[in-house]
Design an enzyme around this catalytic site. Sequence first.
Site, PDB file in Angstrom:
ATOM      1  N   ARG A 122     -36.551  24.016  48.122  1.00 23.10           N
ATOM      2  CA  ARG A 122     -37.454  22.880  48.029  1.00 23.10           C
ATOM      3  C   ARG A 122     -36.819  21.688  48.746  1.00 23.10           C
ATOM      4  O   ARG A 122     -35.597  21.493  48.694  1.00 23.10           O
ATOM      5  CB  ARG A 122     -37.648  22.555  46.549  1.00 23.10           C
ATOM      6  N   THR A 175     -49.475  24.686  52.094  1.00 20.54           N
ATOM      7  CA  THR A 175     -48.700  25.742  51.495  1.00 20.54           C
ATOM      8  C   THR A 175     -49.219  27.112  51.940  1.00 20.54           C
ATOM      9  O   THR A 175     -50.396  27.280  52.222  1.00 20.54           O
ATOM     10  CB  THR A 175     -48.842  25.617  49.964  1.00 20.54           C
ATOM     11  N   THR A 215     -44.092  25.440  52.093  1.00 21.64           N
ATOM     12  CA  THR A 215     -45.131  24.428  52.340  1.00 21.64           C
ATOM     13  C   THR A 215     -44.578  23.230  53.091  1.00 21.64           C
ATOM     14  O   THR A 215     -43.376  22.992  53.102  1.00 21.64           O
ATOM     15  CB  THR A 215     -45.706  23.944  50.981  1.00 21.64           C
ATOM     16  N   ASN A 248     -46.643  20.661  52.266  1.00 23.40           N
ATOM     17  CA  ASN A 248     -47.537  19.964  51.332  1.00 23.40           C
ATOM     18  C   ASN A 248     -48.954  19.931  51.880  1.00 23.40           C
ATOM     19  O   ASN A 248     -49.649  20.934  51.833  1.00 23.40           O
ATOM     20  CB  ASN A 248     -47.016  18.578  50.959  1.00 23.40           C
ATOM     21  N   SER A 282     -42.926  20.909  41.900  1.00 26.84           N
ATOM     22  CA  SER A 282     -43.829  21.727  42.706  1.00 26.84           C
ATOM     23  C   SER A 282     -44.695  22.593  41.807  1.00 26.84           C
ATOM     24  O   SER A 282     -44.322  22.903  40.676  1.00 26.84           O
ATOM     25  CB  SER A 282     -43.001  22.626  43.623  1.00 26.84           C
ATOM     26  N   GLY A 331     -52.395  26.061  47.186  1.00 22.85           N
ATOM     27  CA  GLY A 331     -53.509  25.419  46.480  1.00 22.85           C
ATOM     28  C   GLY A 331     -53.089  24.319  45.527  1.00 22.85           C
ATOM     29  O   GLY A 331     -53.840  23.993  44.609  1.00 22.85           O
TER      30      GLY A 331
END
Length: 564
Positions: free
Chosen positions: A83, A357, A375, A377, A428, A449
């Site tokens: 991340r 994503t 992702t 975002n 997240s 999503g």
Amino acid sequence: MLCVAAAIAREPVRFRQAAVVAQEPLAADVGAEVLRRGGNAVDAAVAVAFALAVTHPSAGNIGGGGFLLARFADGRATFIDFREMAPLAASRNMYVGPDGKATEDSLIGWRAAAVPGTVRGLEMAHRKYGSRPWAELLAPAIRLAAEGVTLSYAEARSICGAGARLGRFDESRRIFLKGGACFEPGEVLKQPELARTLERIARHGARDFYEGETARILAEEMKANGGLITLEDLRGYQAIEREPLKGSYRGYTILTAPPPSSGGIGILQMLGMLEGTGYEKHGAGSASSLHYIAEAMRRYFADRAEYLGDADFASVPIRGLLDPGYIATRRATIRADRATPSAELGAGRPRRESEDTTHFNVIDAQGNAVALTYTINNSYGNAVTVPRLGFLLNNEMDDFAAQPGKPNMFGLIQGEANAIAPRKRPLSAMTPTIAEKDGRLVMALGAPGGPRIISGVLQVLLHVIDFGMDIQQAVDQPRVHHQWMPDRLYHERGLSPDTLALLRQRGHELAEIYAVGSVEAILVEEPRVRAVADATTTGSNVTDRIRWLAAAQNGRSAGKASGY
Ligand code: DON
């Protein structure tokens, strides 16, 4: 006159031994080819991730981050957290303007980017668990970037749809909008700068991205354009190997994502709440079963807003939130006949402890499985393509509570546990998940999503485990989503009008939504592997029905299952 409507049931794609399912077909094929040549699931995942960074620029990336969950044939499992991280110069109120309102800076432009983690994460996965040479796994991505990708209808429409954002930045406009006009389907997108960046990464490893020439250029461009990421930030970025969260549900073991994902806690908490209700007796898609699912979601998302954040920074009561006693108290507040108004339902009181994503799955012939969600975002991230490097940057800073207590891009309310701090990872919803039974791999799944990822993964699990659906049916079945606030039950098209009426009668405010995640799933059912790419595609916060309908009319669904 008798009208006959013919519904064509879709079938999962069956493979004898190994499968890859991804949201973009060329990248799925890259992964299948790695497997055919003897690479394992981690090798294939690395190759697919780099390929998607070229072929699916809305979400595939080297400028973002994500999570990789792996379960090996011998039953061991691991989770690699790559991340993004807030830069050292980030501060709690950096996105609050003089008028006290959130600015757009967390969403678009240079200041929205957090320190990317993808390249470090893929390198860690490869170093520890891969078997093929690193450069070999990057080669297909380099070729696709240098020679160009013939754009499908779906990809061309997607890029064009983001034209207003991409057009604000010269380099994005030049590469993705041909200087000002949309690509047509069938045209070729070449990305020579990205090819060169990938070549350097192939040659020098992640060091190039975090300490070498790519790092130097990225830091220079950041400085010139008012961004926050410095060489020190890049050098300091680490991927982290973590224990997957593990829970059980009706004889299945569920392996899923720990913080800084909120998703694994969500899946396990909601499964726990549902397990005691007998909700499944009412049948799939019934108002009663959907009511229980929605009420479990409402309760989990209220807890999420209060308690969840990067557990390395905030004290996240993981054990408390998953404690069966606590879950039972939350379950006890669900009423069978009435929706609980969110305004009356706060977070629970778990015991505190001291202290656009994309997703793809790979299962190899040995039975190793990888579920990977990563992702930038929003679709196309912060819309900035880094000059000389050719890749888009994320706007993951918006996943922090830019203003604790106020809704973010996804309408999610988030609290102090997810406030911005230097080197912290934003909370997240990405939830790569693997299910096993009696020590055998059953399923790998996940989705893009935003918060709807968690609801999408939950329901596909429920459809298989509780309603005995085949994996294709489980993915195709209409899904619902509730995130506590706003107090609204979102549903996909396809629920019957009387089901909707019964939900309304119970007090749910309903809103139709195009997609509750786009779930990619592989089910292992000896002697076959069955793979499903969701027919839905998701944009960032808005999902794009037109794009999919048109793509389907062209005979292409968004994703692809590939294998042998
Ligand atoms: O990590 C998260 O929860 C978000 N950045 C995910 C964004 C997303 O799924 C957008 N895709 N449709």
